[in-house]
Design a protein around this motif. Structure first.
Motif, PDB file in Angstrom:
ATOM      1  N   PHE A 108     -19.202 -74.441  12.186  1.00 16.24           N
ATOM      2  CA  PHE A 108     -20.401 -74.778  11.418  1.00 16.24           C
ATOM      3  C   PHE A 108     -21.498 -75.344  12.310  1.00 16.24           C
ATOM      4  N   THR A 109     -21.147 -75.804  13.505  1.00 18.84           N
ATOM      5  CA  THR A 109     -22.135 -76.423  14.386  1.00 18.84           C
ATOM      6  C   THR A 109     -22.929 -75.416  15.205  1.00 18.84           C
ATOM      7  N   SER A 110     -22.394 -74.251  15.435  1.00 21.39           N
ATOM      8  CA  SER A 110     -23.108 -73.272  16.250  1.00 21.39           C
ATOM      9  C   SER A 110     -23.927 -72.340  15.365  1.00 21.39           C
ATOM     10  N   SER A 111     -25.114 -72.018  15.856  1.00 23.52           N
ATOM     11  CA  SER A 111     -25.968 -71.130  15.071  1.00 23.52           C
ATOM     12  C   SER A 111     -25.678 -69.672  15.367  1.00 23.52           C
ATOM     13  N   ILE A 112     -25.204 -69.403  16.583  1.00 26.95           N
ATOM     14  CA  ILE A 112     -24.827 -68.033  16.941  1.00 26.95           C
ATOM     15  C   ILE A 112     -23.797 -68.098  18.066  1.00 26.95           C
ATOM     16  N   CYS A 113     -22.872 -67.171  18.061  1.00 30.11           N
ATOM     17  CA  CYS A 113     -21.816 -67.152  19.066  1.00 30.11           C
ATOM     18  C   CYS A 113     -21.564 -65.712  19.497  1.00 30.11           C
ATOM     19  N   TYR A 114     -21.451 -65.512  20.790  1.00 34.12           N
ATOM     20  CA  TYR A 114     -21.114 -64.198  21.334  1.00 34.12           C
ATOM     21  C   TYR A 114     -19.777 -64.306  22.041  1.00 34.12           C
ATOM     22  N   SER A 153     -22.105 -69.891  22.992  1.00 31.46           N
ATOM     23  CA  SER A 153     -22.608 -70.318  21.690  1.00 31.46           C
ATOM     24  C   SER A 153     -23.920 -71.064  21.844  1.00 31.46           C
ATOM     25  N   ASN A 154     -24.825 -70.856  20.886  1.00 31.75           N
ATOM     26  CA  ASN A 154     -26.070 -71.605  20.800  1.00 31.75           C
ATOM     27  C   ASN A 154     -25.859 -72.654  19.713  1.00 31.75           C
ATOM     28  N   PHE A 155     -25.968 -73.922  20.077  1.00 31.21           N
ATOM     29  CA  PHE A 155     -25.746 -75.013  19.132  1.00 31.21           C
ATOM     30  C   PHE A 155     -27.045 -75.599  18.593  1.00 31.21           C
ATOM     31  N   ASP A 156     -28.159 -74.884  18.822  1.00 32.47           N
ATOM     32  CA  ASP A 156     -29.462 -75.391  18.369  1.00 32.47           C
ATOM     33  C   ASP A 156     -29.586 -76.862  18.758  1.00 32.47           C
ATOM     34  N   THR A 157     -29.916 -77.726  17.824  1.00 25.62           N
ATOM     35  CA  THR A 157     -30.132 -79.135  18.129  1.00 25.62           C
ATOM     36  C   THR A 157     -28.955 -80.019  17.743  1.00 25.62           C
ATOM     37  N   TYR A 158     -27.852 -79.424  17.290  1.00 22.41           N
ATOM     38  CA  TYR A 158     -26.723 -80.214  16.798  1.00 22.41           C
ATOM     39  C   TYR A 158     -26.212 -81.206  17.849  1.00 22.41           C
ATOM     40  N   GLN A 159     -25.877 -80.708  19.036  1.00 22.75           N
ATOM     41  CA  GLN A 159     -25.360 -81.593  20.077  1.00 22.75           C
ATOM     42  C   GLN A 159     -26.450 -82.502  20.629  1.00 22.75           C
ATOM     43  N   ALA A 160     -27.656 -81.967  20.783  1.00 22.80           N
ATOM     44  CA  ALA A 160     -28.766 -82.754  21.330  1.00 22.80           C
ATOM     45  C   ALA A 160     -29.096 -83.938  20.429  1.00 22.80           C
ATOM     46  N   ASN A 161     -28.925 -83.787  19.141  1.00 24.06           N
ATOM     47  CA  ASN A 161     -29.206 -84.866  18.199  1.00 24.06           C
ATOM     48  C   ASN A 161     -28.273 -86.059  18.443  1.00 24.06           C
ATOM     49  N   HIS A 201     -32.390 -77.582  22.557  1.00 22.09           N
ATOM     50  CA  HIS A 201     -31.327 -76.702  22.069  1.00 22.09           C
ATOM     51  C   HIS A 201     -30.272 -76.642  23.166  1.00 22.09           C
ATOM     52  N   THR A 202     -29.015 -76.620  22.789  1.00 20.36           N
ATOM     53  CA  THR A 202     -27.931 -76.603  23.770  1.00 20.36           C
ATOM     54  C   THR A 202     -27.117 -75.322  23.663  1.00 20.36           C
ATOM     55  N   LEU A 203     -26.574 -74.919  24.801  1.00 18.86           N
ATOM     56  CA  LEU A 203     -25.706 -73.748  24.887  1.00 18.86           C
ATOM     57  C   LEU A 203     -24.354 -74.179  25.438  1.00 18.86           C
ATOM     58  N   ASN A 204     -23.316 -73.569  24.960  1.00 15.76           N
ATOM     59  CA  ASN A 204     -21.974 -73.774  25.505  1.00 15.76           C
ATOM     60  C   ASN A 204     -21.445 -72.414  25.934  1.00 15.76           C
ATOM     61  N   GLY A 205     -20.892 -72.357  27.111  1.00 21.87           N
ATOM     62  CA  GLY A 205     -20.310 -71.114  27.591  1.00 21.87           C
ATOM     63  C   GLY A 205     -19.035 -71.392  28.354  1.00 21.87           C
ATOM     64  N   SER A 206     -18.018 -70.601  28.089  1.00 19.30           N
ATOM     65  CA  SER A 206     -16.766 -70.776  28.815  1.00 19.30           C
ATOM     66  C   SER A 206     -16.741 -69.844  30.015  1.00 19.30           C
ATOM     67  N   ALA A 207     -15.971 -70.217  30.998  1.00 19.89           N
ATOM     68  CA  ALA A 207     -15.806 -69.365  32.169  1.00 19.89           C
ATOM     69  C   ALA A 207     -15.005 -68.127  31.779  1.00 19.89           C
TER      70      ALA A 207
END
Length: 96
Positions: A3-9, A28-36, A54-60
């Motif tokens: 629910f926290t990510s706005s889009i995930c690839y 994943s793009n978490f928009d402002t969720y984590q930044a907040n 806006h924050t992004l999370n990416g795994s290796a």
């Protein structure tokens, strides 16, 4: 997708041995969720106002799965054909 990510690839490869697709990475793009929660802000140059980043999370990459997929999906009677994009790094176009 949580629910926290706005889009995930998800990046997947096909495993012939397992007869299924395997995830090797995701972004994943978490928009402002984590930044907040971090109170991580940026200042826009045009109007000098601050806003949440806006924050992004990416795994290796899961390297063993990628290597297995390359070996499984590029077999020929002559050997394992190296994809054209990897030939400059391998120094050969087929593994015998």
């Amino acid at each position: 997708m949580s629910f926290t990510s706005s889009i995930c690839y998800d990046f997947e490869v096909y495993s012939e041995a397992q007869q299924r697709w395997l995830e090797v990475s995701s972004v994943s793009n978490f928009d402002t969720y984590q930044a907040n929660r971090l109170k991580c802000r940026i200042r826009r140059t045009a109007d000098k106002k601050t806003e949440l980043a806006h924050t992004l999370n990416g795994s290796a990459l899961a390297l063993p799965r990628i290597v297995a997929a390359l070996l499984e999906n590029n077999q020929t009677p002559e050997g394992i054909r190296i994809p054209a994009a990897l030939v400059p790094y391998m120094g050969c176009d087929i593994i015998k």
